[in-house]
Design an enzyme around this catalytic site. Structure first.
Site, PDB file in Angstrom:
ATOM      1  N   GLU A  35      -0.930  -2.769  -2.638  1.00  0.00           N
ATOM      2  CA  GLU A  35      -0.009  -1.176  -2.758  1.00  0.00           C
ATOM      3  C   GLU A  35       1.517  -0.828  -1.623  1.00  0.00           C
ATOM      4  OE1 GLU A  35      -1.827   0.237  -4.363  1.00  0.00           O
ATOM      5  OE2 GLU A  35      -3.708  -1.092  -4.670  1.00  0.00           O
ATOM      6  N   HIS A  61       3.805  -1.590  -4.674  1.00  0.00           N
ATOM      7  CA  HIS A  61       3.732  -0.343  -4.991  1.00  0.00           C
ATOM      8  C   HIS A  61       4.753   0.304  -4.967  1.00  0.00           C
ATOM      9  CE1 HIS A  61       1.287  -2.084  -8.126  1.00  0.00           C
ATOM     10  NE2 HIS A  61       0.106  -1.742  -7.584  1.00  0.00           N
TER      11      HIS A  61
END
Lengths: 495, 495
Positions: free
Chosen positions: A265, A268
């Site tokens: 994550e 991202h």
């Protein structure tokens, strides 16, 4: 006049950005902190905001402003030209469908999703079958309305990966597949019988949080513009130009579960934090595609996080947070996080087998859409192909063709972006390595600065300036290829 | 036609409710979890939503719908009649001001607030003085535009406490003041020199959270429709019909700080959770006034929480969470949380002196508004009055007339609602006690069910049905009086 139209578009997008940001916070909150009984109001509220931004974006005057801007002489690849190009693409996608079709699709996905939940729970494909057929039919209609170069599947793909073409994807996936099949044939038999290695825990959640935070900070995630919370499913959401939120979940028996979801994550999140803030809410300030987004998450999760360099640096830090690791070596950790084991479930797959799960779905959903496979025959086609690729019998549809949520959302064309992410990640880091022979030494010292700067420079700063194939070409000299990832897997897992 | 207008009003209010709820979550998040760098976008976003709901509510068609509804024969005190009455009140308050005046007020409060921060920090009243004068001037203009019965102050008061009248407040406050002054004369001299008692800590924050949660659950706060988080300033906010959020802060040296802020905010939260959910977003589903809201928080904080019955029940539970309290008695805790000490700062004041802080502000702000006191002379008036009432010299304006944020927001008429809350709380619980002689025994057993049911019945369920004076009359037989609170203070602190 034209400048005025452009300004009006910017104003409208700013308004949409404020509403989208609020909807983003409402969704984030729903997954993290919202009290259970608040769900009904929250759902109505989110539907209202979704309808509101849709109306604001698809209004006739927006079409008029875009048209006027198109007749202006914005210089090629300028911020203005890029925004107008992408507003046109999005406006056409949003307005080429009749309101009836949009409404029928919304209604049908909502029912299909409920049916999928039930079908999966009861291991009963028949419950989901008519809904899947309906969604495929509507998707074919949407593809026709949008138009496509060669295949209806192209039109769907374009919604997730602008500029991608089915035949080109088939080509790059074909470069990848034989190598993976070979690796599985080599590793599979022993891996299938080996038991999963474990680490000496338990790993208290507070210690995991601190360790994850240390890693995330070190690789460059900016906590003054972001945070990490707990949710059932890890995700990353950007809800403002300086507000990027990640989630993870904790297992006290294995701290690496939360660590790798944080690394993923964070990948991202670093992309999100590297987009031009001043362009927030416009294409120039937005991520270009799912396949590029996923390349960032996979790069940090796998190429950085699942490397020997990573554990050479981080083991002593981990041992401070988790004293039960006192006698473990960096090699123990490296092996633990790189176990290969052909298995039934995509989301539990390792680096080697993951893309084969995707290729299976990519092939089947094309056949379904193009009427080369009937919905009726899907389970059998799934199971036969699975056996051939993975050497495993699929015991039931719940662990077979019913396992993923995507088709119940009517998302056909989404799956290949996962593998595109892997291919792009391998290609990007190979390119960075070619330019900086010192990279491994830096990573072994926990120095991620030059890698992040390269990604900022090659990918993040551009927002939507280039379509993904051109972006990869600008960044690495070629559009997405299969061979870099195939070579990476062979190097890492071949011996 | 009229029914149609009513339905259109409901639809409009539902839309406003969705946006207000989102703005509520954005504000809550800003105080609890938002990353620091997100503030700029957040502020612009909140301003957008505020402007949007203002435009949606003040639109001409809304005025038309209200007018049509007013000619309908909705039966007196029916849900529809109440909503129309209150929409009218709010519509007039929002539309009687010219847009220029509204904008000038917004701009001026924003500058006044910055000036107040600086003035307070630098202990320099002169920095704040011109802004205060400006806000008073604009407030006078607003009062004239709104209209009032006798005094301009009435018009401002009405914004926080619908139906309240300055002269009536003066009367009830006059019932209260002499008793407090007498108590301070009696207790003050010794209290000023006594040192503050302490509890044997430390009190780990995780244990405080668990204890607070146990207390909040026990008194009836519904955690499936609410939660408690950490913020610099405790508050309670309802952001949906089943979504009420409280905050508190923790001091490891004294767990009672967070406990009493939780009890206070829970009192607000219980009111919020007791409003009719089906009327969310309309007056019938909203709290009627600040003075009634504060009565609920004060009742649970002080009448329930600072009683001997409370600690007789909760001491053993507290000792389980905080083993360092092992040798303390319930009487120790009771005394610790009921220390009286005249002091300079309102927000740190005890139950006895608190209302005197309010009466001081109430008197001075009336004089300022009505030009009986010039802004120039405020510090001296403050200090002289303070010395007379509290027996304390005010050492500087930062701890004097600059201590509160309210005037910097242009909120004149807000302060008296705090004391109204105390008066209403004492009057309400006295009334409940009269009806249920067993109440103290119930509270001593940690049984709060009948008290909460009484408050639900007398106050919560009514939303805006009655204006506050009538609501108190319906609930207790009389509008707000000063003598119940005076008698309570005398009983509790007189000996």
């Amino acid at each position: 006049m034209t400048l005025n139209s452009y300004t009006q578009l910017l104003d409208r997008m700013r308004e949409i950005g404020w509403i989208d940001g609020a909807a983003g916070l409402l969704s984030w909150d729903q997954e993290t902190y919202m009290p259970a009984a608040a769900i009904e109001f929250r759902a109505a509220q989110l539907a209202y905001f979704k309808g509101r931004t849709h109306r604001l974006f698809t209004a006739d005057e927006v079409g008029g402003w875009i048209k006027e801007c198109e007749s202006a002489a914005f210089s090629s690849l300028s911020k203005e030209a890029v925004n107008v190009r992408e507003w046109r693409r999005a406006y056409d996608r949003a307005t080429k469908l009749s309101p009836e079709l949009v409404e029928e699709f919304e209604r049908s996905t909502s029912m299909a999703w409920s049916a999928w939940i039930a079908a999966r729970k009861g291991n009963d494909f028949a419950v989901f079958k008519p809904h899947l057929a309906k969604l495929l039919d509507l998707s074919r209609q949407m593809a026709e309305a949008w138009g496509y170069a060669k295949l209806p599947y192209d039109a769907l793909l374009d919604g997730y990966e602008p500029g991608a073409r089915t035949d080109e994807l088939q080509k790059v996936f074909a470069e990848l597949k034989p190598g993976i099949v070979r690796l599985i044939e080599k590793i599979g038999p022993s891996a299938r019988s080996a038991s999963k290695s474990t680490l000496p825990g338990p790993f208290p959640i507070e210690a995991q949080k601190l360790f994850n935070q240390a890693v995330a900070e070190r690789i460059g995630f900016d906590f003054t513009s972001g945070r990490i919370d707990i949710a059932a499913h890890p995700f990353c959401t950007g809800i403002g130009p300086s507000d990027c939120r990640l989630t993870t979940r904790y297992d006290d028996n294995d701290f690496t579960d939360s660590l790798y979801s944080v690394l993923h994550e964070c990948g991202h999140g670093l992309y999100d934090q590297g987009l031009p803030k001043e362009d927030f809410g416009t294409p120039m300030g937005s991520a270009v595609s799912l396949g590029i987004h996923e390349s960032q998450s996979r790069l940090w999760e796998n190429h950085v996080g699942r490397s020997r360099e990573f554990w050479n640096y981080w083991l002593p830090v981990a041992q401070k947070h988790f004293p039960t690791l006192a006698t473990n070596t960096a090699e123990d950790l490296y092996r633990h996080v790189n176990q290969v084991r052909p298995s039934l479930i995509r989301v539990e797959a390792d680096e080697v087998t993951y893309d084969l799960h995707i290729i299976l779905r990519f092939e089947l959903e094309q056949k379904l859409l193009h009427r080369e496979l009937s919905v009726e025959d899907l389970p059998e086609a799934w199971n036969t192909t699975f056996k051939r690729l993975f050497g495993l019998e699929v015991p039931d549809d719940t662990r077979g063709c019913l396992q993923d949520i995507h088709w119940s959302h009517g998302s056909f064309g989404y799956f290949p972006t996962y593998t595109l992410g892997n291919l792009n990640a391998s290609q990007l880091i190979q390119n960075v390595r070619n330019e900086n022979p010192n990279l491994n030494a830096e990573l072994a010292q926990g120095d991620y600065g030059s890698l992040l700067r390269s990604l900022r420079h090659k990918i993040h700063q551009h927002g939507h300036r280039y379509l993904p194939p051109e972006l990869m070409k600008e960044a690495t000299g070629e559009s997405t290829q299969g061979r870099y990832h195939a070579a990476y897997l062979e190097r890492k897992f071949g011996s």
